[in-house]
Enzyme design. Structure first.
Site, PDB file in Angstrom:
ATOM      1  CB  SER A 254      38.006  41.751  33.548  1.00 41.28           C
ATOM      2  OG  SER A 254      36.743  40.809  33.209  1.00 41.28           O
ATOM      3  CE  LYS A 255      34.669  48.338  37.441  1.00 40.60           C
ATOM      4  NZ  LYS A 255      35.161  47.979  38.737  1.00 40.60           N
ATOM      5  NE  ARG A 256      34.349  39.057  31.497  1.00 38.41           N
ATOM      6  CZ  ARG A 256      34.316  37.671  31.693  1.00 38.41           C
ATOM      7  NH1 ARG A 256      33.290  36.945  31.912  1.00 38.41           N
ATOM      8  NH2 ARG A 256      35.556  37.186  31.494  1.00 38.41           N
ATOM      9  N   GLY A 258      33.777  41.382  39.424  1.00 39.25           N
ATOM     10  CA  GLY A 258      33.495  42.083  40.819  1.00 39.25           C
ATOM     11  C   GLY A 258      34.427  42.922  40.777  1.00 39.25           C
TER      12      GLY A 258
END
Ligand code: GLU
Length: 497
Positions: A254-256, A258
């Site tokens: 996920s976005k976390r 990168g």
């Protein structure tokens, strides 16, 4: 089902293409191309009222960047169109009518709120929160009453209540779901739009899809899909559910972690051929030790049997390494062509270089390629090839540029370079070593300050080859400028200021 393999990539137009979507697209493409089949691109926009042109362009852009092509789709047409679900509503309606007539589906008048309230109660009682079947046996009369109350029905599929649904998955093996756990799913919404389950099953059949290859997040949905196929009298396609992609902490990517959209990788400076290799190795292996594989080699080695069921981890360090390996393999002219737009954008190079400048750029990228991992590295690390306005890094200041003897060394070197007949790596090296001897110091005592002065940094490729690529008058000017700044005490480490 036809003998010819037909796969599909069926993205929802959300406005971005996630690594997971690209991964699924690639595996469908590999499978179809490997066995001489077709790839269908189908846009699943039943959640949105309309798919926007921009969202479609994102999908086309991502696929084109990766070199994944398709044989049928909204842009190319084909015998089974339209390929956008919101344009196929009459087809779904026809199949829903069939199911209703056969009593295999029913009208449900419960509002979402009512369904949710009853689910809450079931949860509180420790029961599986499925649809409780309230409307499954309404009479015609009761249905009419509901309509008089102002209710509009959705349509639900009558699922089996007993036994198991068994999925023979080509990657996950045999997967069994108990039929008692699954409530009757909505197949057509109040709006007259089909749900994902219904549209996917109807379209896979209508479009002659033989193989459904998708993320294992869809595995539980397959229970519904198999029963829908049975209800509609449609063939079951073969299923292969790809393992989930995780971040390095082993949670869903996920976005976390990168970048998650495929085009972010393009921006970061990945080569598309490297990205294909990186994606291919997520959940698949060629069965030997190879890690750097060309598209042809991947196609050659690809099989669903080579896919693992275990989740795969997207290792960003390995991805960068692989990209670096690809950059090394490119011909310098090709690499130059790929780096060039970034240099133009950063204001470091002209938009239309002359043939001589292209050749020069090929020399620059070739010299840097042992260290560069991404196309963007050239803009970040190699600005000094293109401009005199580079920063003097702290390490360079501390180790060399703030030393008392440095200005004199740099000036002596500038004089020696000016006096030099030729400007090539061999003559440059000779001059540097000669000066070191004259000064009675080791060559490093000239080489390091020179690098610090001309590039602003302490690391980089071979100094002599690097200097050769910068015009002599620029090198001399940089040496003199740095000597002056250093003498004036302006190159002390900034930390210490
Ligand atoms: N539209 C679905 C998605 O984007 C894919 C459905 C499928 O492959 O069955 O996840």
């Amino acid at each position: 089902m036809s003998d010819r393999i037909r796969t599909r990539f069926a993205p929802s137009p959300t406005g971005s293409m996630h690594v997971g979507n690209a991964h699924t697209a690639l595996f469908n493409w590999l499978y179809a191309r490997k066995y001489g089949g077709d790839v269908v691109l189908r846009i699943e926009d039943t959640d949105e009222l309309r798919s926007t042109r921009e969202a479609l362009d994102v999908i086309y852009g991502g696929l084109s960047w990766l070199g994944i092509d398709w044989d049928e789709g909204p842009d190319r047409g084909g015998p089974y169109g339209p390929y956008v679900q919101s344009e196929r509503l009459d087809i779904y309606q026809k199949h829903v009518d069939e199911l209703l007539a056969a009593g295999k589906a029913y009208r449900c008048y419960c509002t979402p709120d009512e369904v949710e309230q009853r689910r809450e109660i079931m949860r509180a009682r420790g029961l599986p929160p499925r649809y409780d079947g309230k409307c499954e046996s309404l009479t015609e009369h009761q249905c009419e009453q509901m309509v008089t109350e102002g209710r509009t029905p959705c349509i639900r599929l009558r699922m089996k209540r007993t036994g198991n649904t068994v999925i023979h998955d080509r990657i996950q093996g045999e997967v069994v779901y108990g039929n008692d756990l699954c409530g009757d799913p909505v197949i057509m919404k109040v709006s007259g739009f089909p749900t994902y389950h219904f549209a996917v099953v109807v379209d896979d059949a209508e479009m002659g899809i033989t193989d459904v290859i998708r993320g294992d997040g869809h595995l539980p949905n397959t229970q519904i899909h198999l029963q829908l196929q049975e209800a509609l009298g449609l063939p079951h396609p073969r299923y292969a559910h790809l393992p989930m992609i995780l971040g390095e902490d082993r949670t869903k990517l996920s976005k976390r972690h990168g970048a998650v959209s495929i085009m972010e990788y393009q921006e970061l400076g990945y080569l598309p051929e490297a990205m294909v290799n990186i994606l291919a190795l997520l959940g698949w292996s060629p069965g030997d030790e190879r890690e750097v594989l060309s598209r042809e080699e991947i196609l050659e080695a690809f099989s669903l049997e080579g896919c693992s069921k275990a989740a795969s981890v997207f290792d960003i360090k390995k991805a960068e390494w692989l990209n670096g390996e690809y950059m090394k393999q490119l011909a310098p002219e090709d690499l130059a062509r790929r780096v060039h737009p970034r240099l133009v954008e950063a204001g470091l190079m002209e938009a239309e270089p002359t043939p001589e400048r292209w050749e020069w750029l090929a020399g620059v990228v070739d010299l840097m390629k042992e260290r560069a991992k991404l196309l963007s590295t050239y803009v970040q690390w190699a600005a000094y090839f293109f401009t005199d306005e580079y920063d003097y890094e702290d390490r360079a200041r501390e180790k060399w540029l703030s030393k008392e003897e440095t200005p004199a060394t740099l000036e002596a070197l500038a004089d020696a370079f000016e006096a030099l007949g030729a400007w090539d790596a061999v003559s440059i090296e000779g001059t540097v070593r000669e000066l070191a001897e004259t000064l009675g110091v080791g060559a490093g005592k000239v080489i390091h300050p020179c690098r610090a002065a001309v590039t602003g940094t302490t690391v980089g490729p071979s100094l002599f080859h690097l200097l050769e690529l910068i015009p002599r008058e620029d090198v001399v000017a940089r040496l003199r400028r740095t000597a002056e700044l250093s003498r004036a005490g302006q190159l002390a480490p900034r930390d210490a200021e």
